[in-house]
Scaffold this motif. Structure first.
Motif, PDB file in Angstrom:
ATOM      1  N   GLY A  26       0.784  -1.226   0.000  1.00 55.26           N
ATOM      2  CA  GLY A  26       0.000   0.000   0.000  1.00 55.26           C
ATOM      3  C   GLY A  26       0.811   1.268   0.000  1.00 55.26           C
ATOM      4  N   ASP A  27       2.096   1.192   0.227  1.00 54.61           N
ATOM      5  CA  ASP A  27       2.928   2.399   0.190  1.00 54.61           C
ATOM      6  C   ASP A  27       3.865   2.311  -1.000  1.00 54.61           C
ATOM      7  OD1 ASP A  27       4.205   4.846   1.092  1.00 54.61           O
ATOM      8  OD2 ASP A  27       3.465   4.323   3.088  1.00 54.61           O
ATOM      9  N   ASP A  28       4.763   3.292  -1.127  1.00 57.02           N
ATOM     10  CA  ASP A  28       5.684   3.305  -2.261  1.00 57.02           C
ATOM     11  C   ASP A  28       6.747   2.220  -2.170  1.00 57.02           C
ATOM     12  OD1 ASP A  28       4.478   5.457  -3.594  1.00 57.02           O
ATOM     13  OD2 ASP A  28       5.480   6.887  -2.273  1.00 57.02           O
ATOM     14  N   ALA A  29       7.053   1.769  -0.979  1.00 56.50           N
ATOM     15  CA  ALA A  29       8.025   0.701  -0.773  1.00 56.50           C
ATOM     16  C   ALA A  29       7.728   0.025   0.551  1.00 56.50           C
ATOM     17  CB  ALA A  29       9.453   1.247  -0.775  1.00 56.50           C
ATOM     18  N   ALA A  30       8.125  -1.220   0.670  1.00 48.78           N
ATOM     19  CA  ALA A  30       7.987  -1.939   1.937  1.00 48.78           C
ATOM     20  C   ALA A  30       9.180  -1.600   2.821  1.00 48.78           C
ATOM     21  CB  ALA A  30       7.935  -3.440   1.685  1.00 48.78           C
ATOM     22  N   VAL A  31       8.959  -1.667   4.118  1.00 48.32           N
ATOM     23  CA  VAL A  31      10.040  -1.498   5.089  1.00 48.32           C
ATOM     24  C   VAL A  31      10.025  -2.739   5.973  1.00 48.32           C
ATOM     25  CG1 VAL A  31      10.969  -0.123   6.977  1.00 48.32           C
ATOM     26  CG2 VAL A  31       9.851   1.015   5.035  1.00 48.32           C
ATOM     27  N   LEU A  32      11.180  -3.424   6.017  1.00 50.40           N
ATOM     28  CA  LEU A  32      11.293  -4.672   6.753  1.00 50.40           C
ATOM     29  C   LEU A  32      12.380  -4.559   7.805  1.00 50.40           C
ATOM     30  CD1 LEU A  32      11.303  -7.010   3.629  1.00 50.40           C
ATOM     31  CD2 LEU A  32       9.332  -6.371   5.035  1.00 50.40           C
ATOM     32  N   ALA A  33      12.153  -5.142   8.964  1.00 50.63           N
ATOM     33  CA  ALA A  33      13.166  -5.202  10.014  1.00 50.63           C
ATOM     34  C   ALA A  33      13.949  -6.493   9.810  1.00 50.63           C
ATOM     35  CB  ALA A  33      12.508  -5.172  11.395  1.00 50.63           C
ATOM     36  N   ILE A  34      15.093  -6.374   9.148  1.00 50.05           N
ATOM     37  CA  ILE A  34      15.904  -7.552   8.829  1.00 50.05           C
ATOM     38  C   ILE A  34      17.100  -7.595   9.761  1.00 50.05           C
ATOM     39  CG2 ILE A  34      17.312  -8.687   7.077  1.00 50.05           C
ATOM     40  CD1 ILE A  34      15.525  -7.450   4.958  1.00 50.05           C
ATOM     41  N   ASP A  35      17.189  -8.683  10.501  1.00 51.86           N
ATOM     42  CA  ASP A  35      18.312  -8.893  11.409  1.00 51.86           C
ATOM     43  C   ASP A  35      19.159 -10.010  10.827  1.00 51.86           C
ATOM     44  OD1 ASP A  35      19.987  -8.863  13.599  1.00 51.86           O
ATOM     45  OD2 ASP A  35      18.708 -10.192  14.771  1.00 51.86           O
ATOM     46  N   GLY A  36      20.391  -9.704  10.441  1.00 52.45           N
ATOM     47  CA  GLY A  36      21.257 -10.731   9.868  1.00 52.45           C
ATOM     48  C   GLY A  36      21.298 -10.663   8.366  1.00 52.45           C
ATOM     49  N   VAL A 112       5.287 -16.760   4.536  1.00 61.04           N
ATOM     50  CA  VAL A 112       5.733 -15.673   3.670  1.00 61.04           C
ATOM     51  C   VAL A 112       4.680 -14.564   3.674  1.00 61.04           C
ATOM     52  CG1 VAL A 112       6.280 -15.010   1.289  1.00 61.04           C
ATOM     53  CG2 VAL A 112       7.055 -17.219   2.189  1.00 61.04           C
ATOM     54  N   SER A 113       5.124 -13.335   3.914  1.00 65.48           N
ATOM     55  CA  SER A 113       4.245 -12.174   3.865  1.00 65.48           C
ATOM     56  C   SER A 113       4.454 -11.441   2.546  1.00 65.48           C
ATOM     57  CB  SER A 113       4.570 -11.201   5.005  1.00 65.48           C
ATOM     58  OG  SER A 113       4.398 -11.814   6.256  1.00 65.48           O
ATOM     59  N   LEU A 114       3.365 -11.159   1.818  1.00 67.56           N
ATOM     60  CA  LEU A 114       3.438 -10.319   0.627  1.00 67.56           C
ATOM     61  C   LEU A 114       3.501  -8.875   1.113  1.00 67.56           C
ATOM     62  CD1 LEU A 114       3.374 -10.200  -2.483  1.00 67.56           C
ATOM     63  CD2 LEU A 114       0.891  -9.925  -2.302  1.00 67.56           C
ATOM     64  N   VAL A 115       4.591  -8.168   0.763  1.00 69.98           N
ATOM     65  CA  VAL A 115       4.817  -6.835   1.330  1.00 69.98           C
ATOM     66  C   VAL A 115       4.772  -5.713   0.299  1.00 69.98           C
ATOM     67  CG1 VAL A 115       6.124  -7.723   3.301  1.00 69.98           C
ATOM     68  CG2 VAL A 115       7.351  -7.071   1.205  1.00 69.98           C
ATOM     69  N   GLY A 116       4.579  -6.033  -0.967  1.00 71.82           N
ATOM     70  CA  GLY A 116       4.497  -4.975  -1.969  1.00 71.82           C
ATOM     71  C   GLY A 116       4.540  -5.545  -3.368  1.00 71.82           C
ATOM     72  N   GLY A 117       4.619  -4.633  -4.346  1.00 76.39           N
ATOM     73  CA  GLY A 117       4.696  -5.071  -5.728  1.00 76.39           C
ATOM     74  C   GLY A 117       4.220  -4.019  -6.694  1.00 76.39           C
ATOM     75  N   ASP A 118       3.778  -4.495  -7.852  1.00 75.47           N
ATOM     76  CA  ASP A 118       3.346  -3.603  -8.924  1.00 75.47           C
ATOM     77  C   ASP A 118       2.286  -4.314  -9.744  1.00 75.47           C
ATOM     78  OD1 ASP A 118       3.469  -1.231 -10.485  1.00 75.47           O
ATOM     79  OD2 ASP A 118       4.682  -2.279 -11.970  1.00 75.47           O
ATOM     80  N   LEU A 119       1.360  -3.547 -10.288  1.00 76.99           N
ATOM     81  CA  LEU A 119       0.277  -4.071 -11.096  1.00 76.99           C
ATOM     82  C   LEU A 119       0.153  -3.195 -12.331  1.00 76.99           C
ATOM     83  CD1 LEU A 119      -2.042  -6.171 -11.136  1.00 76.99           C
ATOM     84  CD2 LEU A 119      -3.449  -4.480  -9.964  1.00 76.99           C
ATOM     85  N   THR A 120       0.150  -3.829 -13.514  1.00 73.39           N
ATOM     86  CA  THR A 120       0.055  -3.062 -14.753  1.00 73.39           C
ATOM     87  C   THR A 120      -0.704  -3.857 -15.806  1.00 73.39           C
ATOM     88  OG1 THR A 120       1.361  -1.751 -16.328  1.00 73.39           O
ATOM     89  CG2 THR A 120       2.255  -3.884 -15.696  1.00 73.39           C
TER      90      THR A 120
END
Length: 196
Positions: A26-36, A112-120
């Motif tokens: 829903g936003d312009d980019a996903a933000v993920l808390a990646i550890d490692g 697995v969580s779907l966190v973003g993408g594009d539709l065209t």
């Protein structure tokens, strides 16, 4: 006619409950808390090239997730997040419902969580990027093999290739459960996440 944002909201927005997804769909980019460390893979499936035009949409969604899960498994990574780029000739709601059902069947099974993408709009093409976590000492690479190493296969080699040949009638079509099993191996491959 259903629009892009309604398609995203209706078929591809879900609350995964993943605390590491700071900002998701829903936003312009996903933000993920990646550890490692993160392992990243991407696969594109194009109608008429990688799958038959008449492939059921739920099988396409499932297959798209499965091939990416298999790539992460081969690296020894644990799948976590995905982005989806979907190009559609039209917004067919029955097709979208089936595709998202197949995609999320495996996404849910493997966390697995779907966190973003594009539709065209355009020729039917589906691209999935999958991101997983991997421990530094457990990364598996193609170049990591050495002469004398044991090689293991977790499935039957050639089943998917035989299945697509039967589906597209490039092979003589035997009748019965063996032919149906081969077709199923193409439509619904089983990613070997546990083995990875």
């Amino acid at each position: 006619m259903i629009g892009e944002f309604e398609i995203i909201a209706r078929y591809f927005t879900r609350d995964s409950g993943d605390p590491d997804v700071v900002i998701g769909v829903g936003d312009d980019a996903a933000v993920l808390a990646i550890d490692g460390l993160a392992a990243v893979t991407v696969d594109t499936l194009v109608a008429g090239v990688h799958f038959p035009d008449a492939m059921p949409s739920d099988a396409l969604g499932y297959r798209l997730m499965a091939v990416n899960l298999s790539d992460l498994a081969a690296m020894g990574a644990q799948p976590r997040w995905a982005t989806l780029a979907l190009t559609l000739p039209s917004a067919d709601e029955a097709w979208l419902m089936g595709f998202s059902r197949g995609l999320f069947e495996l996404a849910d099974r493997y966390g697995v969580s779907l966190v973003g993408g594009d539709l065209t709009r355009g020729p039917l093409t589906a691209t999935l990027q999958l991101i997983g976590r991997v421990e530094r000492g457990r990364i598996l690479t193609r170049s990591g093999g050495e002469v004398g190493d044991d090689v293991y296969v977790t499935g039957t080699l050639g089943d998917s290739s035989a299945g697509i040949a039967l589906i597209t009638e490039r092979a003589e079509a035997p009748q019965g459960s063996a032919a149906e099993a081969l077709k199923r191996r193409f439509y619904r491959p089983e990613p070997r996440v546990g083995a990875g």
